[in-house]
Design an enzyme around this catalytic site. Structure first.
Site, PDB file in Angstrom:
ATOM      1  N   ASN A   1      -5.303  22.789  35.702  1.00 26.13           N
ATOM      2  CA  ASN A   1      -5.213  23.537  36.964  1.00 26.13           C
ATOM      3  C   ASN A   1      -6.598  23.695  37.568  1.00 26.13           C
ATOM      4  OD1 ASN A   1      -6.438  26.085  35.905  1.00 26.13           O
ATOM      5  ND2 ASN A   1      -4.634  26.010  34.593  1.00 26.13           N
ATOM      6  N   ASP A   2      -6.673  24.381  38.706  1.00 28.18           N
ATOM      7  CA  ASP A   2      -7.909  24.460  39.493  1.00 28.18           C
ATOM      8  C   ASP A   2      -8.911  25.508  39.028  1.00 28.18           C
ATOM      9  OD1 ASP A   2      -7.511  22.425  41.331  1.00 28.18           O
ATOM     10  OD2 ASP A   2      -6.260  23.692  42.609  1.00 28.18           O
TER      11      ASP A   2
END
Ligand code: CTP
Ligand code: CA
Length: 225
Positions: free
Chosen positions: A34-35
């Site tokens: 994820n970011d």
């Protein structure tokens, strides 16, 4: 004098911080992540170190350098992260779960590279352990801080998580707000406890969020004795 007191606010305390995203393997060359940049957790680790704490940083996936002079335990998956935190748990005074843990992982991890075949490919995902909820159930003297990233109904979701995961504080951030959340150097947060709002910080440096959070934690731990 005041400055020296500040500098030793957490001396003798063990602070465990998780930061970054988890990596969930698909096959030997692919994964889901994820970011999360890790910056919020890194700021907490650095500020805790500067306040005299013995800091362990359980670090997931990130492109950013971790702070110096903290114990870094690199991990990949949610399960690895849980195992690392569990190993640091018994003598921890403050545990901060700033990591973005994947809620699901591929049900099957292929030992060989998946070959390109049909026009579609389905991956079945299975739920990961909820690290914070599991720790909340084991909590004795530890002061437990969770995070909640939300796009709507911030207070309701954050307080529901605080209760369900048995946290002492939860830091809620509205990830739809520009300059708050993933990748940025600033954050805008609402800090809640069981009673409700403790503090609102509007668009400040992540270091400032870390300072306020750790001083509230230190104050509350001191108040218990
Ligand atoms: N968390 C965790 N283990 C997980 C998922 C989340 O320890 N498997 C922790 C996060 O590190 C964070 C808190 O729980 O401190 C809240 O994470 P969040 O993703 O906002 O909550 P979820 O319970 O996963 O709910 P949802 O994603 O559906 O909003
Ligand atoms: Ca989640």
């Amino acid at each position: 004098r005041e400055r020296n007191e500040q500098l030793s606010l957490l001396s003798g305390k063990k602070v465990v911080v998780t930061a970054g995203g988890t990596i969930e393997r698909i096959d030997p060359v692919r994964y889901i992540t994820n970011d999360s940049s890790g910056k919020m957790g890194f700021a907490i680790a650095a500020v805790a170190r500067d306040l005299g704490a013995d800091v362990t940083l359980v670090m997931g996936n990130t492109q950013v350098q971790p702070p110096a002079n903290v114990h870094v335990i690199p991990v990949q998956s949610a399960q690895d992260m849980y195992d690392a935190v569990a190993g640091e748990w018994d003598d921890a005074d403050i545990v901060v779960k700033a990591a973005a843990v994947a809620d699901y992982r591929p049900k099957e991890v292929y030992t060989e590279k998946i070959k390109k075949k049909g026009d579609t490919l389905s991956l079945e995902l299975i739920k990961n352990i909820d690290i914070l909820e599991t720790l909340g159930k084991q909590k004795s003297h530890q002061f437990l801080i969770g995070f909640a990233a939300e796009t709507n109904s911030l207070e309701m979701y954050a307080r529901e998580k605080l209760e369900r995961k048995n946290c002492d504080l939860i830091v809620a951030n509205d990830v739809t707000q520009a300059g708050a959340g993933f990748g940025t150097d600033t954050n805008a947060v609402h800090i809640y406890d069981r009673e409700g709002l403790v503090e609102e910080l509007q668009m400040v440096a992540k270091e400032e969020v870390a300072r306020r959070l750790l001083s509230i934690a230190a104050e509350r731990i001191a108040g218990r004795n």
